[in-house]
Design an enzyme around this catalytic site. Structure first.
Site, mmCIF file in Angstrom:
data_model
loop_
_atom_site.group_PDB
_atom_site.id
_atom_site.type_symbol
_atom_site.label_atom_id
_atom_site.label_comp_id
_atom_site.label_asym_id
_atom_site.label_seq_id
_atom_site.Cartn_x
_atom_site.Cartn_y
_atom_site.Cartn_z
ATOM 1 N N ASP B 131 0.820 -1.216 0.071
ATOM 2 C CA ASP B 131 0.007 0.011 0.096
ATOM 3 C C ASP B 131 0.745 1.346 0.029
ATOM 4 O O ASP B 131 0.429 2.349 -0.647
ATOM 5 C CB ASP B 131 -0.889 0.088 1.300
ATOM 6 N N ARG B 176 -10.580 9.046 -13.056
ATOM 7 C CA ARG B 176 -9.888 9.550 -11.781
ATOM 8 C C ARG B 176 -8.961 7.801 -11.084
ATOM 9 O O ARG B 176 -8.449 8.077 -10.317
ATOM 10 C CB ARG B 176 -10.885 9.662 -10.776
ATOM 11 N N LYS B 177 -9.301 6.883 -11.899
ATOM 12 C CA LYS B 177 -8.504 5.479 -11.146
ATOM 13 C C LYS B 177 -7.166 5.442 -11.897
ATOM 14 O O LYS B 177 -7.085 5.542 -13.029
ATOM 15 C CB LYS B 177 -9.599 4.337 -11.678
#
Lengths: 211, 211
Positions: B131, B176-177
């Site tokens: 992450d 936006r991804k």
């Protein structure tokens, strides 16, 4: 001398016989850092006989004798979710299992040392709790397992310091594989923060303890 | 007095003017706890101009002035991956980005406080690094983002204390991804430990700093 011993347990514990009767601390019991949400949900689940609280230690399991798990006491290694001494600072959590319904819940209070986006819990800290809870549930139902896959959808950030509820169930078994959906919600289950699926592979005890 | 000041920076920093020129520590610079694998890979990437080392702090970013990020210095909150003071104990890592090729690497030495299965790194600690690295890369390329999905396949456990390499690239953008595949391998890239995809959503600065 015995009084002094209790005041200075560190140095004496290496020479006195009672050091061998060491009882590891169970981190899943209430402590003074727990907020009202943690305490309320702890009492809720702890008061119902269908839910069983699982103990939680800061060191990994060393070996079993029959069904008795023992804890490795004198290693420098600490379990990732229990590696900070300061209460309230990081992961405060307790896991309950319901064997009849094959369900599991975890009440989790996220401390100020878990920050990711400003003021919110790090995505890695959330995935860590999901791995921990689904893995604990899988182990409880199936014996030793290893995480094979985590698929995590982050829907809404979790404010730092808040308490959330992780709810986990058994979806299906396919040979050595077991699938566990998991939702992270606010404590009233009215707001979904995160949803995930954990896939676990059953392994042998030798595999778990090797290395 | 100035010598004493440098010996006791804590109490004096609250009264002396130079406390306002506080320079936060950059945790991505080499320290004495780094093993030979960490040092070798750090030198490898640091010596090539196409790779740029990113600084790393233990507090979240407070605000920007133009393109200058500033660090929130006096909060009790600490970034999850930098919340333990003891060197070597937890996450030792450094991130390099290659803007031309839209690639990113992270050299990560996993300390003894990250244990999951006995002798191995916790799946949550691995997902935390995935992450962190994919999110850092996404932010570097696209500005502020939030993690929307992490899909992680754990192929082979990572021994505690070892150094691994995380390699991340930009796969595609859809509005936006942005999608970032990420592999965790040994330091010679000959053994795959974990592979994952991170999906990030671009957000506004106000969204990031709010709450």
């Amino acid at each position: 001398m015995s009084q002094r011993g209790s005041s200075f347990p560190g140095p004496l514990s290496t020479v006195l016989p009672w050091s061998f009767s060491f009882q590891p601390r169970d981190f899943s019991l209430p402590n003074s850092s727990w907020g009202s949400d943690m305490r309320r949900l702890y009492e809720h689940y702890n008061s119902q006989w269908v839910w069983r609280r699982l103990p939680s230690y800061n060191r990994s399991l060393k070996y079993t004798t029959g069904t008795v798990w023992k804890v490795r006491s004198f290693s420098r290694r600490l379990v990732f979710t229990r590696n900070i001494r300061e209460q309230r600072a990081a992961f405060e959590y307790v896991v309950f299992v319901n064997k009849q319904e094959q369900k599991c819940v975890c009440v989790f209070q996220a401390g100020h040392l878990l920050e990711g986006p400003p003021g919110h819990v790090h995505g890695g800290a959330i995935s860590t709790m999901i791995d921990t809870v689904t893995g604990t549930h899988a182990t409880y139902l199936s014996g030793p397992v290893m995480t094979a896959n985590l698929n995590i959808n982050y829907r809404s950030p979790i404010p730092l310091g808040s308490t959330v509820l992780l709810t986990c169930s058994l979806d299906k078994k396919e040979g050595r594989k077991t699938f566990f959906p998991c939702q992270v919600t606010n404590t009233y289950s009215s707001k979904l923060h995160t949803e995930a699926t954990g896939l676990f592979l059953s392994i042998t005890m030798g595999h778990l303890l090797g290395g």
